[in-house]
Write an enzyme that holds these catalytic residues in place. Structure first.
Site: not given
Length: 161
Positions: A8-9, A12, A14, A132
């Site tokens: 994910c991004t 922390t 997903r 998100d």
């Protein structure tokens, strides 16, 4: 053993939840439980961050899964190279992984895309993204975790086939 990498991004919310849920599901599926290694990373992560407080809380309260020991990782060539399958949480993450690691094109999918592509009779044409929850309420995190858990349960069926 097959190596699965969730992306994910920031790694922390997903993908850390996906990693925790996947590991938990492996314990419930002994026929494949020892066939997979799972990790997670972020396309814009700071190495060493903990999972978000709401991610930790929702997984503990809703699923009995403890991800408090999770530490974020920035995606890198070592992680990509050892992964047999890279499952992202959005199309944007997928595209970013493929752009930065062109050799990973054939093994990188959104989790929804991979499940739909490999499930019999699945005709869902909805979004391929998992929204998100970062900065959202506990309810937003709960919905996100439930969506990820649903996709991972479907993924387990695909992996057992």
């Amino acid at each position: 053993m097959k190596h699965i990498l969730f992306v994910c991004t920031g790694n922390t919310c997903r993908s850390s939840m996906a990693e925790g849920i996947f590991k938990s599901e492996l314990t419930k599926n002994p026929e494949i439980g020892d066939k997979f290694i799972v990790e997670s990373a972020g396309v814009n992560a700071y190495d060493g961050d903990t999972a978000s407080a709401n991610s930790i809380k929702v997984l503990k309260e809703r699923f009995g899964i403890d991800i408090s020991g999770h530490r974020s990782k920035q995606i890198n060539s070592d992680l990509v190279n050892k992964a047999d399958l890279i499952l992202t949480l959005t199309v944007g993450h997928r595209d970013m992984v493929v752009y930065n690691f062109p050799g990973a094109r054939d093994k990188t999918f959104t989790i929804k895309e991979f499940v739909r592509k490999n499930s019999k009779g699945t005709k869902d044409t909805g979004s391929l993204d998992v929204r998100d929850p970062f900065g959202g309420s506990m309810e937003v995190y709960e919905k996100c975790a439930e969506e990820i858990a649903s996709e991972i349960r479907a993924l387990m069926i695909v992996l057992k086939a």
